[in-house]
Each structure stands twice: as structure tokens, then as C-alpha cells.
Design an enzyme around this catalytic site. Structure first.
Site, short mmCIF file in Angstrom:
data_model
loop_
_atom_site.label_atom_id
_atom_site.label_comp_id
_atom_site.label_asym_id
_atom_site.label_seq_id
_atom_site.Cartn_x
_atom_site.Cartn_y
_atom_site.Cartn_z
N GLU A 352 0.85 -1.19 0.00
CA GLU A 352 0.00 0.00 0.00
C GLU A 352 0.89 1.23 0.00
O GLU A 352 1.97 1.23 0.59
CB GLU A 352 -0.96 0.03 1.19
CG GLU A 352 -0.31 0.10 2.55
CD GLU A 352 -1.32 0.21 3.69
OE1 GLU A 352 -2.52 0.42 3.43
OE2 GLU A 352 -0.90 0.09 4.86
N ILE A 353 0.44 2.24 -0.71
CA ILE A 353 1.08 3.55 -0.69
C ILE A 353 0.01 4.50 -0.18
O ILE A 353 -1.03 4.69 -0.82
CB ILE A 353 1.59 3.95 -2.08
CG1 ILE A 353 2.59 2.91 -2.59
CG2 ILE A 353 2.24 5.33 -2.02
CD1 ILE A 353 3.02 3.09 -4.02
#
Length: 464
Positions: A352-353
């Protein structure tokens, strides 16, 4: 209408508050008796505080919530109706046919050639802005994970970070050994910033509010149902930490973005643009690559608890939320029924960013506080993935959530494998384009077609 009384009372209370303040100011100038003046001021303060508490009680707002959207009652009713009803009526669909259609849509989408997002503001290596976003690559790891996290780092460096030089942050609930720290530093350039932090017991361990006997009983039941990690307390701790604690760690206070990196994952394609700058310049608050269904037994009451929270704080809802993605009951209707209203679709958070400003926002923080009080991180096995996904789908504009289809990534047993142009060497050929998993019995765990169908705007679709 469900929210009509709030809309009538809020302006009335606001007027009363203003009148109280005005009376205090007038008396201040008209009276010379200091004792009387002080009594009047104290009385006014008391009235103001009482009225403000009444205002907050009726509206469900805190002081800082005034900046949040003040939705029209009709709009709120429409959203709440959507959240309370399944997307499709029962007996109007065949889950097997839906799965076949979704699988075809997903594979057709992944077989379209892709190099990078089609936007005109990508930041390349060598650009003055390259590597300058307030971002870090974050890993929550144990000392025993050294070999596996080195493998992940080496691949990410080769495919991306050698050109951008973003720092690494490592967190552990125990002190990192010199062997671990030296091992990490030995594979990175000498000028790469690397920080190692310890998680305090208050942020990691099971809270005192949890009934240990009840926890043991519930996990024993889950274990008998073969629920993975049910009796592993550290796994529950990890889910809670990644849901509501990690972004408060002092080492992350200077960052706006985090790219989460797990041990023993694979990257298959070069990323020739600054991903953090892409997020910043295109108003994205969350980036993902894999989109799955969750085990409903682990989150049996998460949806109903979330709906209770939303009923108390309707102003937190985003009118352009990803509601249909949450409510699609057609591919795995048993999941929807078991959780009393949630598809169980979620972003797989091992990649995830995320924009930490969203996690630090009032809606997210209040939601985490509410879930903490429910105890579901321990009495069930609420994961950070469904928790984060629900918050994003409800409180964020779905257009600010981005599928990085161009990033080739694998975490057992699932893969996001793009199709690179025939004349391109961007991808290394170690994954099969469009192949979600080698095991066909897991194809029904892919929720990406639902996201494509319900949540991607024309702009998002055209970006690739």
C-alpha cells in the site's frame, strides 16, 4: 427524513451561542462592578460550554469537524439507504456466472499493454523533484525476517528506488539486533537514509480493556474453524498496530507518504517515475495493486460496528465514496450474508502507498477509536486491510484511490502482472500477464473486477 432534525437544530443553536457571546460583550462595557462582571462572564462561559456540548451531541461533531462536509439531509438519506441495502436483489444473479464474467473482465483489462499512467506530470529520475517527496518505504519486521526482507529490498531497489533514493524505515516490537541493522545497510548505498525504530508496548500489546478469558474462548472457536493466525496473539497485535498506531510512530512524523514493504515479495517490472510524486501531483491518497475478498469469519461484526459509527457521524461520509464496491453481493453472497451487509472486498495492504494525512484525519482517527472500544481486533480477527478499506471507501473520494496496474507484484498466492509492450524490456517475464493466482479455486477471491466496474471513473480508465 433521518437527518432533518439535526439540520433544523444546528442553526438555532448557533444563533443562541452567538447571542450569549454578544450579551457577555455588552455587559463587559456596561458594568463597572468587577465582581458582578466576573460572575456574568463565568455564567456566560458556562452557558456557552453547555450549549456547545448540546450542539456536539445533536450533530455528532467535534470542534474540528466544522470543516467537514455538511451534507444535505436528502443526500445523507440516499447514501445511508445504499449502505443498508445489497447492490443486487437475491435470486437475480448466479454467483458462478458472475465469477466467470468478472474473471473475463479482469483478464481482458490486464492484457491491455501498459507502461505507466497516461498523465503529463510524471517525475522522472534526474528531475529536480525526483526523490524529494516526503515519503518513506516502511517495513514492520522481526530480526528473524532479515533474509526475506533483504530479498524484497533488493528487488525494489533494482526496479525503482535506485533511481529515486527514498529512505527506509524499519519498525519492530523488539530492539533490532546489530546483525539485522548491519545486514540491511550492507545492501544499500552508503548515502541511503535508513532508520530503525522500536514500538512501545502500549502501542503493540493487547490493551488492558480486552477480556483475556473471552479472547481465549473466541480464538479457540476460530481455531477449530481453521481460521489462519486465530491463536497467534502477535498477529492480532500487528493488525491493530497497522490499523491505528503505526502512523503515530515518531519516526514517521516527518513523512506524508508511506510505501509498505513486506518480506519475501516480488517485483517484476521497472517503475520509471516517482510514485510518491505521482500520488502528490494527481491528488491520490491511496495506492494498491491487489484487491481481495476477506474471510467473513474474521470480521463478522466489523460492518455492523462500522454502520453504527457512521450513523453517529454521517458528516464523515464522502458523497463519492466507493459504496457499490462495499455492497456488491453477487460474486460471494455468503460473505455478504455472514457479515450482515459487507462484500468483504478490501485492498491487500501488504502493498500500500498511503497518504498519512488521511490516517491522521478526524474521521479516520475517530473511527479507529470506535473500533478499539469494540474489541474486534481481539475478539474476532479484524485485519488492517478491511479496516483501512472500509475507511477509504466511506470517507474518501473513490477517485483519490489508485490501482497501480503497471506495477508487477507478487505476494503468495496472488499476483498483479501487467502486460508490457512487446518491444519493451520493462518487465522481466517472471509472471504471466493477467494471471491472478496459479490455483483456480482461488479465482473467486479476486475483487478487482468489482472495483473496475463500480469505482473507476472514465478518467481513471483512460489513465491506462
Amino acid at each position: 427524513m433521518r437527518f432533518l432534525s439535526k439540520r433544523i437544530l444546528k442553526p438555532v443553536l448557533s444563533v443562541i451561542i452567538l447571542i450569549s457571546i454578544a450579551v457577555t460583550v455588552v455587559l463587559y462595557f456596561l458594568t463597572a462592578n468587577e465582581n458582578y462582571l466576573q460572575a456574568v462572564k463565568d455564567s456566560a462561559k458556562s452557558q456557552y460550554a453547555s450549549l456547545r456540548e448540546s450542539y456536539k451531541s445533536i450533530t455528532g461533531k467535534t470542534e474540528s469537524a466544522d470543516e467537514l462536509p455538511d451534507h444535505d439531509a436528502e443526500v445523507l438519506d440516499s447514501i445511508m439507504d445504499r449502505l443498508h441495502e445489497p447492490l443486487y436483489e437475491k435470486d437475480t444473479f448466479d454467483p458462478n456466472e458472475v465469477l466467470a464474467e468478472n474473471k473475463q473482465l479482469y483478464e481482458e483489462f490486464l492484457l491491455q499493454e501498459i507502461s505507466e499512467p497516461k498523465v503529463d506530470n510524471l517525475v522522472r529520475s534526474g528531475d529536480p523533484l525526483a526523490g524529494k517527496a516526503k515519503g518513506t518505504i516502511l517495513s514492520l519486521v522481526r530480526n528473524s525476517d532479515l533474509e526475506d526482507i533483504i530479498s524484497s529490498i533488493q528487488q525494489l531497489e533494482e526496479e525503482y528506488n535506485k533511481n529515486f533514493g527514498y529512505p527506509y524505515t524499519f519498525l519492530n516490537d523488539e530492539e533490532f539486533t546489530d546483525e539485522f541493522k548491519d545486514g540491511i545497510k550492507s545492501i544499500l548505498p552508503k548515502d541511503r537514509v535508513v532508520e530503525f525504530g522500536t514500538i512501545g508496548p502500549d502501542n503493540w500489546n493487547m490493551p488492558d480493556s480486552i477480556d483475556r478469558e473471552r479472547y481465549d474462548q473466541e480464538m479457540d472457536k476460530m481455531s477449530k474453524e481453521n481460521i489462519q493466525y486465530a491463536e497467534v496473539e502477535s498477529y492480532h497485535n500487528m493488525c491493530r498496530f497497522y490499523s491505528k498506531e503505526f502512523y503515530h510512530h515518531p519516526l514517521l512524523s516527518k513523512y506524508k507518504y508511506v510505501w509498505r514493504l513486506e518480506p519475501n515479495v516480488n517485483f517484476y517490472c521497472k517503475i520509471n517515475y516517482d510514485v510518491f510524486q505521482f500520488m502528490n501531483k494527481n491528488d491520490k491518497i491511496y495506492g494498491f495493486v491487489l484487491n481481495l475478498y476477506d474471510s467473513p469469519q474474521t470480521i463478522e461484526t466489523l460492518w455492523t460496528s462500522t454502520m453504527d459509527f457512521v450513523e453517529e457521524h454521517p458528516n464523515y461520509l464522502n458523497v463519492n465514496g466507493a459504496f457499490a464496491w462495499l455492497k456488491d453481493n453477487s460474486q460471494n453472497p455468503k460473505n455478504y450474508d455472514y457479515t450482515q451487509g459487507y462484500s468483504t472486498c478490501h485492498f491487500w495492504t501488504n502493498f500500500e502507498i498511503v497518504d498519512l494525512d488521511f490516517l491522521r484525519s478526524e474521521p479516520y482517527e475517530k473511527y479507529m477509536q470506535y473500533l478499539e472500544e469494540k474489541g474486534g481486533f481481539y475478539y474476532e480477527r479484524w485485519g488492517d486491510a478491511p479496516v483501512r478499506s472500509l475507511a477509504l471507501a466511506l470517507f474518501a473520494d473513490k477517485s483519490s484511490i489508485h490501482w497501480f496496474r503497471d506495477i508487477g507484484y507478487h505476494h503468495t498466492p496472488y499476483t498483479n502482472c501487467p502486460t508490457c509492450p512487446a518491444d519493451s524490456d520493462r518487465c522481466n517475464g517472471n509472471c504471466v500477464p493477467g494471471k491472478f493466482t496459479p490455483w483456480s479455486d482461488l479465482d473467486n477471491q479476486n475483487c478487482q473486477a468489482t472495483w473496475i466496474r463500480h469505482s473507476m471513473s472514465e478518467e481513471e480508465l483512460e489513465m491506462y
